[in-house]
Design a protein around this motif. Sequence first.
Motif, PDB file in Angstrom:
ATOM      1  N   LEU A  20       0.933  -1.242   0.120  1.00 14.82           N
ATOM      2  CA  LEU A  20       0.082   0.148   0.086  1.00 14.82           C
ATOM      3  C   LEU A  20       0.987   1.362   0.127  1.00 14.82           C
ATOM      4  O   LEU A  20       0.726   2.180  -0.766  1.00 14.82           O
ATOM      5  N   PHE A  21       1.963   1.206   0.981  1.00 14.95           N
ATOM      6  CA  PHE A  21       2.694   2.389   1.110  1.00 14.95           C
ATOM      7  C   PHE A  21       3.552   2.879  -0.214  1.00 14.95           C
ATOM      8  O   PHE A  21       3.363   3.842  -0.781  1.00 14.95           O
TER       9      PHE A  21
ATOM     10  N   GLY B 295      -3.316   5.006   5.712  1.00 16.89           N
ATOM     11  CA  GLY B 295      -4.128   4.756   7.021  1.00 16.89           C
ATOM     12  C   GLY B 295      -5.554   4.448   6.502  1.00 16.89           C
ATOM     13  O   GLY B 295      -6.228   3.625   7.456  1.00 16.89           O
ATOM     14  N   LEU B 296      -6.164   5.096   5.657  1.00 20.74           N
ATOM     15  CA  LEU B 296      -7.260   4.657   5.088  1.00 20.74           C
ATOM     16  C   LEU B 296      -7.582   3.303   4.678  1.00 20.74           C
ATOM     17  O   LEU B 296      -8.221   2.677   4.938  1.00 20.74           O
ATOM     18  N   GLY B 297      -6.476   2.842   3.658  1.00 17.19           N
ATOM     19  CA  GLY B 297      -6.229   1.563   3.470  1.00 17.19           C
ATOM     20  C   GLY B 297      -6.525   0.565   4.486  1.00 17.19           C
ATOM     21  O   GLY B 297      -7.270  -0.315   4.456  1.00 17.19           O
ATOM     22  N   LEU B 298      -5.739   0.868   5.770  1.00 16.74           N
ATOM     23  CA  LEU B 298      -5.609  -0.050   6.886  1.00 16.74           C
ATOM     24  C   LEU B 298      -7.058   0.088   7.515  1.00 16.74           C
ATOM     25  O   LEU B 298      -7.634  -0.871   7.961  1.00 16.74           O
ATOM     26  N   MET B 299      -7.674   1.423   7.268  1.00 12.97           N
ATOM     27  CA  MET B 299      -9.226   1.222   8.180  1.00 12.97           C
ATOM     28  C   MET B 299     -10.043   0.195   7.227  1.00 12.97           C
ATOM     29  O   MET B 299     -10.979  -0.335   7.792  1.00 12.97           O
ATOM     30  N   LEU B 300      -9.744   0.300   5.839  1.00 14.91           N
ATOM     31  CA  LEU B 300     -10.814  -0.562   4.966  1.00 14.91           C
ATOM     32  C   LEU B 300     -10.508  -1.722   5.399  1.00 14.91           C
ATOM     33  O   LEU B 300     -11.390  -2.652   5.502  1.00 14.91           O
ATOM     34  N   VAL B 301      -9.146  -2.443   5.748  1.00 13.71           N
ATOM     35  CA  VAL B 301      -8.944  -3.692   6.161  1.00 13.71           C
ATOM     36  C   VAL B 301      -9.695  -3.987   7.374  1.00 13.71           C
ATOM     37  O   VAL B 301     -10.315  -5.084   7.694  1.00 13.71           O
ATOM     38  N   MET B 302      -9.445  -3.103   8.447  1.00 13.24           N
ATOM     39  CA  MET B 302     -10.065  -3.299   9.781  1.00 13.24           C
ATOM     40  C   MET B 302     -11.614  -3.243   9.584  1.00 13.24           C
ATOM     41  O   MET B 302     -12.506  -4.190  10.332  1.00 13.24           O
ATOM     42  N   ILE B 303     -12.122  -2.619   8.582  1.00 12.72           N
ATOM     43  CA  ILE B 303     -13.785  -2.658   8.616  1.00 12.72           C
ATOM     44  C   ILE B 303     -14.130  -4.003   7.931  1.00 12.72           C
ATOM     45  O   ILE B 303     -15.371  -4.577   8.502  1.00 12.72           O
TER      46      ILE B 303
END
Lengths: 333, 299
Positions: free
Chosen positions: A281-282, A308-316
Amino acid sequence: MDAIAAGLSLAIGPLAAIYAINAIGLNVQFGYAGLLNFGQVGFMLVGGYGLAISVAVFGVPFWIGVAIGLLAAVGLALLLGYPTLRLRADYLAIATIAIAEILRLIVNTKSLVNFSGGSFGIPSAVTDNIGFSDTYYAIGERFFALFGSTLAGNFFRVGFLKIDGRGLWTMIVGWTLAAIFAFFVWLLMRSPWGRVIKAIREDEDAARALGKNTFVFKMQALTLGGVLGGVAGMLFVLLPGTVSPNVFLPILTFYTYAIVLAGGAATVTGPILGSVVFWFLFGAIDNALRNSSTFASVAGPMVLGLVGLGLMLVMIFRPQGIVGNKQEMILDV
Amino acid sequence: MSDRSRALESVSAEPGVVKPDPVLIVDSVSKSFGALRAVDVDHMEIQRGTITALIGPNGAGKTTLFNLLTGFDRPDQGTWTFDGQSLKSLGAHRIARTGMVRTFQLTKALTRMTVMDNMRLGAGNQNGESMTRAMIPSIWAAREREVTDQATELLHRFQLHHMRDEYAGTLSGGQRKLLELARLLMSKPRIAMLDEPMAGVNPALTESLLEHVKNLPNEGMTVMFVEHDMDVVMDISDWIVVMGQGRIIAEGRPHDVAQNQEVIDAYLGAHHEDTSVYDQGPVEIDHDLALRVAAGKTA
């Protein structure tokens, strides 16, 4: 397409390997034992500086320098754990984040310039110390010779990744170590020792009531995770062959947390996959931003926001992480 | 009447009375939280192989006494011995290893571990709990099989075997109580300290849980338990110790305690002539419990 290639390159590169090792260590502490270590970068720092100072300043052989780096990580774990592991979990979190910053400021101190290189780091022009990575790359040279190749000055292609010999050597060492450490964690966590560690995460008093000396178990988990952080720190300074205090920022710890959570806490392969996904992602987002005329000037801060947004999507969509267990997540209260 | 209650037949029903064969002896144990004297026990003996209930109104210091005896809290002063061994300066895990094992008022099922792993955790003498030996399964595999067999048998007995591979977090509240008791038995304790073992358990499971607790002395265990359900207390106890305001205010067989004026007063917060014991503030009253004690109801 360029962005994907850049992402894939970073995802398999030496940096991702180093973070994978760091994350395997943090996962032992946080994922399995439930210890809130917010100063993993402190373990990287003592590992990196322990090696660099002992070899470059005191001139000890490389392998003794490695041993000193590892011992420094063990020492830091004992120093942190002894006063805080008997207390509630939050105290460890406070102590770890504080001491990691304190260590960074100490090695940065001007009066220690002959010892740690101060803000110039090691090796630096102000001190006449020798390169601490020479032996490391000499070993790499011999390894490359086995395949009829040379390390120094040579460039290689691995998939999309174009990398110089030094980077490739750290990549090989890093991923090999990551695999070995993941295997050891797997061995440990399926054993009765791992069972006690997980029980402490679930409810420490229950484990104590069943006769387990939870203080010792927590100390072991903290030390094991810290030593892996130390190894990651050594590779982190060997890769460029230099060490400087300003790279050991708290954000390294938080990258590592993101990797553990994205990959799946308390899983064996989670930290490795998490590191690959995080750096993909980075790399991809960073490349896309830099190549766009609109965002090129703000790529630095924006990449952090978008990762951070990408990680939020993973977590959601996968709150348990990539390889985590959904049911465990639901039961987490 | 069982043999074990017969041993207590000649013991007089008064606080701090000496027992014929005490396994646990408590002397001058006290603990204050600020100005509140939470526990202040002069002398208490628990008869070996019996079921002793520890009752008292809310805030009487029952759980605090449990915490002190099992090493989860430190007393301000006092000593206590378990089978002749002083436990005073031992940590909680060391006390558990001597054979005094407790459960908690709020059940501590390890929710993200399987029922089987919960059980295995209870077992002692597992070499594989050493970090270095853990990496070589051949060192601990044999003991692990023993432990698993023991756990399988207990899980059958506690009717949890069908859940063995499920996460403990998926169990109902009552099943968690059963699991906690079964897990405690994995450690083969000599005295089981149960803090409200029946709390929040539905009547059907209470029956089965009661049967398990009643059977423990037959396996050579001593049981001490805190409980608020008077029917349970009167049904299974050989001896009852009553606490109020941190002190032991009465002791005796179930029928002694049911008729004891001090106990009735403690539960009702009645205006006793001697108010010195109770003048530290109003006692929280469990009316249902108090009335049943006052009526001398036994199950």
